[in-house]
Design a protein around this motif. Sequence first.
Motif, short mmCIF file in Angstrom:
data_model
loop_
_atom_site.label_atom_id
_atom_site.label_comp_id
_atom_site.label_asym_id
_atom_site.label_seq_id
_atom_site.Cartn_x
_atom_site.Cartn_y
_atom_site.Cartn_z
N LEU A 66 0.84 -1.19 0.00
CA LEU A 66 0.00 0.00 0.00
C LEU A 66 0.87 1.25 0.00
N ASP A 67 0.62 2.17 -0.91
CA ASP A 67 1.35 3.43 -0.98
C ASP A 67 0.74 4.38 0.05
N LEU A 68 1.42 4.56 1.18
CA LEU A 68 0.87 5.31 2.30
C LEU A 68 0.66 6.79 1.98
N LEU A 69 1.58 7.40 1.27
CA LEU A 69 1.42 8.82 0.98
C LEU A 69 0.31 9.05 -0.05
N ALA A 70 0.16 8.13 -0.99
CA ALA A 70 -0.97 8.24 -1.94
C ALA A 70 -2.29 8.08 -1.18
N LEU A 71 -2.33 7.17 -0.23
CA LEU A 71 -3.52 6.99 0.59
C LEU A 71 -3.81 8.25 1.39
N ALA A 72 -2.77 8.87 1.94
CA ALA A 72 -2.95 10.11 2.69
C ALA A 72 -3.59 11.19 1.81
N THR A 73 -3.14 11.29 0.58
CA THR A 73 -3.72 12.25 -0.36
C THR A 73 -5.18 11.90 -0.63
N ALA A 74 -5.45 10.63 -0.82
CA ALA A 74 -6.82 10.18 -1.14
C ALA A 74 -7.80 10.50 -0.02
N VAL A 75 -7.35 10.48 1.23
CA VAL A 75 -8.26 10.76 2.35
C VAL A 75 -8.26 12.22 2.76
N GLY A 76 -7.46 13.07 2.08
CA GLY A 76 -7.58 14.50 2.34
C GLY A 76 -6.33 15.29 2.62
N ALA A 77 -5.16 14.65 2.69
CA ALA A 77 -3.93 15.43 2.91
C ALA A 77 -3.75 16.39 1.74
N ASP A 78 -3.41 17.63 2.06
CA ASP A 78 -3.22 18.65 1.03
C ASP A 78 -1.87 18.53 0.36
N GLU A 79 -0.87 18.07 1.11
CA GLU A 79 0.49 17.88 0.60
C GLU A 79 1.07 16.64 1.27
N ILE A 80 2.05 16.03 0.61
CA ILE A 80 2.76 14.89 1.18
C ILE A 80 4.26 15.15 1.08
N VAL A 81 4.99 14.67 2.07
CA VAL A 81 6.44 14.87 2.11
C VAL A 81 7.09 13.57 2.58
N ASN A 82 8.07 13.10 1.84
CA ASN A 82 8.83 11.92 2.23
C ASN A 82 9.92 12.30 3.22
N LYS A 83 10.11 11.46 4.24
CA LYS A 83 11.24 11.61 5.15
C LYS A 83 12.42 10.90 4.50
N PRO A 84 13.62 11.37 4.67
CA PRO A 84 13.99 12.61 5.35
C PRO A 84 13.72 13.82 4.46
N PHE A 85 13.60 14.97 5.08
CA PHE A 85 13.36 16.20 4.36
C PHE A 85 14.15 17.32 5.02
N ARG A 86 14.32 18.40 4.29
CA ARG A 86 14.98 19.59 4.86
C ARG A 86 13.93 20.38 5.61
N MET A 87 14.23 20.75 6.84
CA MET A 87 13.28 21.48 7.66
C MET A 87 12.86 22.78 7.00
N SER A 88 13.81 23.46 6.35
CA SER A 88 13.47 24.72 5.68
C SER A 88 12.46 24.50 4.56
N ASP A 89 12.54 23.36 3.87
CA ASP A 89 11.57 23.06 2.81
C ASP A 89 10.18 22.84 3.40
N LEU A 90 10.10 22.17 4.54
CA LEU A 90 8.81 21.92 5.18
C LEU A 90 8.18 23.24 5.63
N VAL A 91 8.97 24.09 6.23
CA VAL A 91 8.46 25.40 6.69
C VAL A 91 8.00 26.23 5.50
N GLU A 92 8.78 26.26 4.44
CA GLU A 92 8.39 27.02 3.24
C GLU A 92 7.10 26.48 2.64
#
Length: 143
Positions: free
Chosen positions: A89-115
């Motif tokens: 199961l693609d968890l981030l695709a599922l998150a989008t399907a149930v209403g997430a506005d954006e998805i982000v894979n870990k690891p990520f840059r904190m500055s990118d998340l804040v932006e």
Amino acid sequence: MNARILLIDDDPQLLGLMADAFTRAGFEAFSANDGAVGAKLARAHDPHLVVTDILMPEREGIEIIVEFKRAPRPPKVIAISGVSRLAGLDLLALATAVGADEIVNKPFRMSDLVELAERMLREDPLIGTCASEGVCEASAPPP
């Protein structure tokens, strides 16, 4: 930016880093180490935006996203996960399907998340004045 943001993740180190980054960016940040605590904090603080992990103890992120998106004034939601697939199961695709506005894979840059969060709030017609006026108050949609 004076927006309220709720951060939900079971990794205490990542949760602390996110809280520090969002606080430095001017957000009022609330942190929860699992989905159950996150749901309680959401009811108490009515966040403008939620960043939630997908796989957590107590209540998982998918369940939290569904609950938040049923609210009368649902917050924007960023779903984050270090596991993109589980049992096929693609968890981030599922998150989008149930209403997430954006998805982000870990690891990520904190500055990118804040932006990303800042952009999402600026683009929201109900709370877009947060960035331009420095104050976030819920407003009614235009007639």
